[in-house]
Motif scaffolding. Structure first.
Motif, PDB file in Angstrom:
ATOM      1  N   GLY A 197       0.796  -1.219   0.000  1.00  0.00           N
ATOM      2  CA  GLY A 197       0.000   0.000   0.000  1.00  0.00           C
ATOM      3  C   GLY A 197       0.829   1.269   0.000  1.00  0.00           C
ATOM      4  O   GLY A 197       0.298   2.350  -0.240  1.00  0.00           O
ATOM      5  N   ASP A 198       2.126   1.190   0.282  1.00  0.00           N
ATOM      6  CA  ASP A 198       2.977   2.377   0.246  1.00  0.00           C
ATOM      7  C   ASP A 198       3.331   2.734  -1.193  1.00  0.00           C
ATOM      8  O   ASP A 198       3.470   1.863  -2.062  1.00  0.00           O
ATOM      9  N   SER A 199       3.498   4.035  -1.451  1.00  0.00           N
ATOM     10  CA  SER A 199       3.874   4.507  -2.782  1.00  0.00           C
ATOM     11  C   SER A 199       5.269   5.140  -2.720  1.00  0.00           C
ATOM     12  O   SER A 199       5.715   5.593  -1.665  1.00  0.00           O
ATOM     13  N   VAL A 211       0.827   4.379 -10.236  1.00  0.00           N
ATOM     14  CA  VAL A 211      -0.166   5.314  -9.701  1.00  0.00           C
ATOM     15  C   VAL A 211       0.254   6.725 -10.106  1.00  0.00           C
ATOM     16  O   VAL A 211       1.407   6.968 -10.484  1.00  0.00           O
ATOM     17  N   GLU A 229       5.475   7.258 -10.354  1.00  0.00           N
ATOM     18  CA  GLU A 229       5.145   6.788  -9.011  1.00  0.00           C
ATOM     19  C   GLU A 229       4.570   5.379  -9.072  1.00  0.00           C
ATOM     20  O   GLU A 229       3.754   5.060  -9.943  1.00  0.00           O
ATOM     21  N   GLU A 276       3.162   1.903  -6.538  1.00  0.00           N
ATOM     22  CA  GLU A 276       2.595   1.492  -5.250  1.00  0.00           C
ATOM     23  C   GLU A 276       2.814   0.005  -5.069  1.00  0.00           C
ATOM     24  O   GLU A 276       2.619  -0.780  -6.009  1.00  0.00           O
ATOM     25  N   SER A 329       1.900  -3.542  -4.175  1.00  0.00           N
ATOM     26  CA  SER A 329       0.590  -4.196  -4.166  1.00  0.00           C
ATOM     27  C   SER A 329       0.480  -5.267  -3.086  1.00  0.00           C
ATOM     28  O   SER A 329      -0.606  -5.727  -2.786  1.00  0.00           O
TER      29      SER A 329
END
Length: 460
Positions: free
Chosen positions: A70-72, A103, A142, A144, A146
């Motif tokens: 969940g981090d980008s 993203v 960018e 993210e 998953s």
């Protein structure tokens, strides 16, 4: 001195060990969860991966070393034209990022397209298609995490130089750290919170119980030792220490007799050795019949000494005969000096044996067999086992008196190895005997505290 007090049941230490192991696992899991969160929050950019094609250098890196699901983060690519010719048709041909999803708005046909000099609101244009000599081109986008299995992020760049198409692939691999997954995370965190309040009192209670049991056991052992200490001390002074010294004198006299240059000198040393031989067997008989046997600090040392004595005594009975040896030992009663002992029976064969008593004739027969018995070797297996017996008795006697100074001297690794070689030589010389000497020695070494064995480097 025998310490045969019943030991504490192993169930309680095992239960305590399981509780500690469970608390340790939960604590490690709990702390690992927080340490990973802190590790991710403090993670910086990766070190750039760099490849060079001629005078063209390509670099790529991620803005975060560690990411969670969940981090980008941003992915960057840089190309430096250090050649003297322009690069044309420059572009990121392909971009692969298994485990990471694009993203944001900085993507152009599936590849990074934003330039640092362009506002984010402007439509991404990708790398500059033409890069003059000495110029640098950059692009970023960018991604993210998953949460699926990730693989290295791979970029493929192509360009033309001197009318030749060239390409280069570069890859980087930011490390993805997943959050602690339920239900393990919930169980660990909740259990840690509960056991933090309940586990510590439980452990303290168990430790207090074990400590009380240890004190009671120690009191029982001390009571047994106090009861046996007078007998053990008397035996050490009256039997063990004299026998240990007599064995050393016996070996010395035998060695000097074998190296004597004259017949008279050899005969004198043989007589001295015979005296110490009889003295040793007489005191050992008194120890077992009057003194009550061995009273050492632990059973394995008693068993080792007992097995050594059994082996030597069996050999002596086979060589000298039970009755003759017993009569000879009786002649030493009250005559424990060489001159007094030999004054009771003649060792000169010219004297008629008819005037001798049965005990005196028995002593003469034993004396006549003694030179051939000690002549075996060198080394003599019987004397070597006697030497081990003397060393054990000397060591165990020393422990009685060194305790006044809070010291316990134990045999060193060199001593143990010498004993082992002596016992192995005896067993090799007499293979029909029960092979228990090595086993008793191993048990004796195992009875040492672990720190003593490590300090003296004694291994089995």
């Amino acid at each position: 001195m025998r310490s045969r007090v019943r030991a504490t049941s192993p169930a309680l230490p095992l239960a305590l060990l399981l509780v500690l192991a469970g608390l340790g696992w939960i604590g490690v899991t709990y702390q690992l969860y927080h340490s990973r969160q802190e590790e991710v929050s403090l993670a910086g950019a990766t070190s750039p991966k760099s490849v060079t094609v001629g005078d063209v250098q390509i670099r790529a890196w991620a803005s975060r070393v560690l990411v969670r699901a969940g981090d980008s983060f941003q992915i960057w690519v840089l190309i430096d034209n250090a050649s003297s010719l322009p690069l044309t048709s420059l572009k990121v041909e392909s971009f692969k990022s298994p485990g990471f999803v694009p993203v944001g708005t900085c993507w152009l046909n599936g590849v990074p397209g934003c330039r640092p000099s362009s506002p984010s609101s402007v439509q991404p244009a990708g790398l500059e298609p033409t890069l003059q000599p000495g110029s640098i081109g950059m692009a970023f986008a960018e991604l993210e995490a998953s949460g699926s299995q990730q693989a290295p992020i791979e970029l493929k760049l192509t360009w033309e130089s001197e009318q030749k198409t060239q390409q280069q692939t570069i890859s980087i691999n930011p490390m993805e750290i997943e959050v602690v997954r339920p239900p393990v995370s919930r169980v660990a965190v909740v259990s840690y919170s509960i056991l933090k309040d309940l586990g510590i009192p439980l452990i303290v209670g168990i430790l207090a119980y074990l400590f009380q049991q240890a004190l009671q056991e120690r009191s029982k052992i001390q009571a047994v030792r106090n009861a046996l200490l007078p007998t053990a001390t008397t035996n050490a002074v009256k039997y063990l220490l004299p026998v240990a010294g007599s064995i050393r004198n016996l070996k010395r006299a035998v060695a000097e007799a074998s190296s004597a240059s004259s017949g008279s000198g050899r005969s004198e040393k043989q007589q001295e050795g015979f005296f110490y031989f009889v003295f040793t067997f007489k005191r050992m008989r008194d120890l077992l019949t009057v003194g009550g046997g061995f009273f050492f600090d632990n059973i394995p040392s008693e068993e080792l000494a007992d097995e050594c004595w059994r082996a030597v005594r069996r050999r002596a009975l086979e060589v000298f005969g039970s009755i003759d040896l017993s009569h000879t030992l009786d002649l030493m009663e009250g005559h424990e000096t060489i001159s007094l002992f030999f004054s009771q029976f003649p060792i000169n064969k010219n004297i008629l044996s008819g005037s001798l008593s049965p005990a005196q004739r028995a002593a003469v027969r034993v004396w006549e067999k003694f030179p051939s018995w000690v002549a075996v070797g060198p080394p003599n297996p019987d004397l070597e086992v006697l030497s081990v017996l003397g060393d054990v008795m000397q060591s165990e006697s020393n422990r009685l008196f060194l305790g006044w100074y809070e010291r316990v001297d134990r045999p060193s690794a060199r001593d143990i190895e010498a004993w082992r070689q002596n016992l192995q030589a005896f067993q090799a010389a007499y293979p029909s005997y029960p092979n228990k000497l090595g086993e008793k020695l191993d048990n004796f070494v195992r009875s040492f505290p672990l720190w003593t064995r490590l300090l003296n480097r004694i291994w089995l």
